[in-house]
Structure formats: structure tokens, C-alpha cells
Design a protein around this motif. Structure first.
Motif, PDB file in Angstrom:
ATOM      1  N   GLU A  44      53.291  31.628  57.717  1.00 45.43           N
ATOM      2  CA  GLU A  44      51.806  31.625  57.618  1.00 45.43           C
ATOM      3  C   GLU A  44      50.972  31.684  55.882  1.00 45.43           C
ATOM      4  N   ARG A  45      49.846  31.163  55.641  1.00 45.90           N
ATOM      5  CA  ARG A  45      49.399  31.609  54.571  1.00 45.90           C
ATOM      6  C   ARG A  45      49.067  33.597  54.354  1.00 45.90           C
ATOM      7  N   GLU A  46      49.481  33.832  53.021  1.00 47.54           N
ATOM      8  CA  GLU A  46      48.988  34.998  52.565  1.00 47.54           C
ATOM      9  C   GLU A  46      47.839  35.961  52.162  1.00 47.54           C
ATOM     10  N   PHE A  47      47.162  36.804  52.001  1.00 45.01           N
ATOM     11  CA  PHE A  47      46.294  37.421  50.930  1.00 45.01           C
ATOM     12  C   PHE A  47      47.271  37.972  49.499  1.00 45.01           C
ATOM     13  N   VAL A  48      46.698  36.898  49.010  1.00 45.14           N
ATOM     14  CA  VAL A  48      47.475  37.923  47.207  1.00 45.14           C
ATOM     15  C   VAL A  48      46.809  38.505  46.493  1.00 45.14           C
ATOM     16  N   ALA A  49      45.437  38.234  46.543  1.00 38.74           N
ATOM     17  CA  ALA A  49      44.581  38.885  45.573  1.00 38.74           C
ATOM     18  C   ALA A  49      43.212  38.902  45.190  1.00 38.74           C
ATOM     19  N   ALA A  50      42.285  39.405  44.882  1.00 34.25           N
ATOM     20  CA  ALA A  50      40.993  39.474  44.707  1.00 34.25           C
ATOM     21  C   ALA A  50      40.009  40.055  44.196  1.00 34.25           C
ATOM     22  N   MET A  51      39.162  39.473  43.643  1.00 33.33           N
ATOM     23  CA  MET A  51      37.780  40.634  42.791  1.00 33.33           C
ATOM     24  C   MET A  51      36.280  40.259  43.550  1.00 33.33           C
ATOM     25  N   THR A  52      35.743  40.711  43.667  1.00 34.61           N
ATOM     26  CA  THR A  52      34.281  40.313  43.540  1.00 34.61           C
ATOM     27  C   THR A  52      33.592  39.790  42.463  1.00 34.61           C
ATOM     28  N   TRP A  53      32.575  39.379  42.937  1.00 32.78           N
ATOM     29  CA  TRP A  53      31.958  38.489  41.045  1.00 32.78           C
ATOM     30  C   TRP A  53      31.332  39.652  40.325  1.00 32.78           C
ATOM     31  N   GLY A  55      33.383  42.329  39.938  1.00 39.44           N
ATOM     32  CA  GLY A  55      34.789  43.280  39.233  1.00 39.44           C
ATOM     33  C   GLY A  55      35.045  44.951  40.171  1.00 39.44           C
ATOM     34  N   SER A  56      33.636  44.761  41.009  1.00 42.39           N
ATOM     35  CA  SER A  56      33.684  46.101  41.462  1.00 42.39           C
ATOM     36  C   SER A  56      34.862  45.726  42.569  1.00 42.39           C
ATOM     37  N   ALA A  57      35.979  45.530  42.549  1.00 41.32           N
ATOM     38  CA  ALA A  57      37.044  44.972  43.968  1.00 41.32           C
ATOM     39  C   ALA A  57      37.636  44.489  43.683  1.00 41.32           C
ATOM     40  N   THR A  58      39.359  44.841  43.274  1.00 37.22           N
ATOM     41  CA  THR A  58      40.538  43.900  43.141  1.00 37.22           C
ATOM     42  C   THR A  58      41.232  44.468  44.198  1.00 37.22           C
ATOM     43  N   PRO A  59      41.511  43.648  45.016  1.00 33.21           N
ATOM     44  CA  PRO A  59      42.436  44.531  45.876  1.00 33.21           C
ATOM     45  C   PRO A  59      43.324  43.286  45.943  1.00 33.21           C
ATOM     46  N   TYR A  60      44.771  44.038  45.785  1.00 28.31           N
ATOM     47  CA  TYR A  60      46.096  43.621  45.812  1.00 28.31           C
ATOM     48  C   TYR A  60      46.415  42.997  47.292  1.00 28.31           C
ATOM     49  N   ALA A  61      47.606  42.320  47.213  1.00 22.26           N
ATOM     50  CA  ALA A  61      49.080  42.519  48.737  1.00 22.26           C
ATOM     51  C   ALA A  61      49.820  43.623  48.095  1.00 22.26           C
ATOM     52  N   ASP A  62      50.286  44.206  48.844  1.00 23.73           N
ATOM     53  CA  ASP A  62      51.538  45.007  48.816  1.00 23.73           C
ATOM     54  C   ASP A  62      52.508  44.522  48.173  1.00 23.73           C
ATOM     55  N   ALA A  68      51.131  41.948  39.793  1.00 20.54           N
ATOM     56  CA  ALA A  68      49.739  40.824  39.177  1.00 20.54           C
ATOM     57  C   ALA A  68      48.402  41.229  39.159  1.00 20.54           C
ATOM     58  N   THR A  69      47.754  40.160  38.451  1.00 22.92           N
ATOM     59  CA  THR A  69      46.651  40.820  37.863  1.00 22.92           C
ATOM     60  C   THR A  69      45.384  40.001  38.213  1.00 22.92           C
ATOM     61  N   ILE A  70      44.669  39.508  38.991  1.00 22.70           N
ATOM     62  CA  ILE A  70      43.446  39.120  38.587  1.00 22.70           C
ATOM     63  C   ILE A  70      42.662  39.160  37.643  1.00 22.70           C
ATOM     64  N   SER A  71      41.937  37.831  36.831  1.00 21.02           N
ATOM     65  CA  SER A  71      41.103  37.807  36.419  1.00 21.02           C
ATOM     66  C   SER A  71      40.137  37.316  36.771  1.00 21.02           C
ATOM     67  N   GLY A 107      39.677  52.063  54.294  1.00 19.63           N
ATOM     68  CA  GLY A 107      40.346  52.773  53.095  1.00 19.63           C
ATOM     69  C   GLY A 107      41.310  51.112  52.196  1.00 19.63           C
ATOM     70  N   ARG A 108      41.265  50.389  53.507  1.00 13.98           N
ATOM     71  CA  ARG A 108      41.891  49.068  52.504  1.00 13.98           C
ATOM     72  C   ARG A 108      40.817  47.697  52.531  1.00 13.98           C
ATOM     73  N   PHE A 109      41.392  46.980  51.345  1.00 14.11           N
ATOM     74  CA  PHE A 109      39.736  45.725  51.657  1.00 14.11           C
ATOM     75  C   PHE A 109      40.770  44.425  52.056  1.00 14.11           C
ATOM     76  N   THR A 110      39.616  43.557  52.260  1.00 15.42           N
ATOM     77  CA  THR A 110      39.896  42.170  53.123  1.00 15.42           C
ATOM     78  C   THR A 110      39.079  41.421  52.633  1.00 15.42           C
ATOM     79  N   TYR A 111      39.637  40.509  52.184  1.00 12.65           N
ATOM     80  CA  TYR A 111      39.247  39.296  51.728  1.00 12.65           C
ATOM     81  C   TYR A 111      38.937  38.381  52.552  1.00 12.65           C
ATOM     82  N   GLU A 112      37.709  37.922  52.911  1.00 10.80           N
ATOM     83  CA  GLU A 112      37.593  36.910  54.243  1.00 10.80           C
ATOM     84  C   GLU A 112      36.796  36.502  54.058  1.00 10.80           C
ATOM     85  N   ARG A 113      36.808  35.118  55.416  1.00 10.15           N
ATOM     86  CA  ARG A 113      35.277  34.430  55.114  1.00 10.15           C
ATOM     87  C   ARG A 113      36.147  33.371  54.054  1.00 10.15           C
ATOM     88  N   VAL A 114      36.582  33.014  54.014  1.00  6.25           N
ATOM     89  CA  VAL A 114      35.970  31.771  52.609  1.00  6.25           C
ATOM     90  C   VAL A 114      36.060  30.828  52.901  1.00  6.25           C
TER      91      VAL A 114
END
Length: 127
Positions: A44-53, A55-62, A68-71, A107-114
Motif C-alpha cells: 500500500e501507499r505509505e507516508f514518507v515525509a511532509a512539511m507545513t507551509w 516549516g514548523s512541522a516536518t514529520p518523517y516515516a520511521d 531523508a530531508t524534505i524542503s 506525540g506523532r504527526f499525521t499528514y492527511e486529507r491530501v
């Protein structure tokens, strides 16, 4: 019409690096989250990384944390994913994602409703 176009994928050996890029057109994501997901064959498709506009939150998959570095370049409407120390298990189609939100819970971030997806770029890592 909003479009997300990925680039930068390819075939590399284990231990190499790649920089994936995603260019957005037809709309602005200047106040939206953007990120990356991936889908390996048979999985299945899985989350890798995301960033708020902001830059205050940059969650990564374990699985990619520390490698990995998102920018983002808000002005250019682009998002990048630098992947280092690539492993064969990183082999997948990598998809750019735009819109939606990054939420925090327990304590965890989730990127959702893409809201928007790119068509993907293939990353293949040989052992």
C-alpha cells in the motif's frame, strides 16, 4: 487545474543519494502542507515525509528518519526530498502530495486529507 509533477527518480546502487523534486502548477500551496508518499510493488501507499507551509512541522516515516530531508521553496511552489544512504527497500514509486494538513496526536504527526497527487517518479535501489 492543479498539477504536481515529480522528477529526480532513477536507478541507483545501495548507499547512493537521490533528490526528488515536485513542481506545482495551476494553484498555490503557499499556505498548505506538501509532502511525499511512496508505494512499493505489492504494498500500500505509505507516508514518507511532509512539511507545513511554515516549516514548523516536518514529520518523517520511521523508515527514512535520519536519511531523508524534505524542503520547500514557497515562492517557486516546489517541494524536494533528499534521500541519502538509499536501501533496496526504498525501491518504490514516489508520489508528491499537496494540500491537506499535518495534525499532531499523541506525540506523532499525521499528514492527511491530501487533496492533490502527482503521477509519481520511480526510484529503484539495487543491492
Amino acid at each position: 487545474q492543479v498539477r504536481l509533477v515529480e522528477s529526480g527518480g532513477g536507478l541507483v546502487q545501495a548507499g547512493a543519494s537521490l533528490r526528488l523534486s515536485c513542481a506545482a502548477s495551476g494553484g498555490s500551496f503557499s499556505r498548505d502542507a506538501m509532502g511525499w508518499f511512496r508505494q512499493a510493488p505489492g504494498k500500500e501507499r505509505e507516508f514518507v515525509a511532509a512539511m507545513t507551509w511554515t516549516g514548523s512541522a516536518t514529520p518523517y516515516a520511521d523508515s527514512v528518519l535520519g536519511r531523508a530531508t524534505i524542503s520547500r521553496d514557497i515562492a517557486k511552489n516546489t517541494v524536494h526530498l533528499q534521500m541519502d544512504s538509499l536501501k533496496p527497500e526504498d525501491t518504490a514509486i514516489y508520489y508528491c502530495a499537496g494540500g491537506g494538513e499535518i495534525t499532531a496526536s499523541g506525540g506523532r504527526f499525521t499528514y492527511e486529507r491530501v487533496q492533490y497527487w502527482g503521477r509519481g517518479t520511480q526510484v529503484t535501489v539495487s543491492s
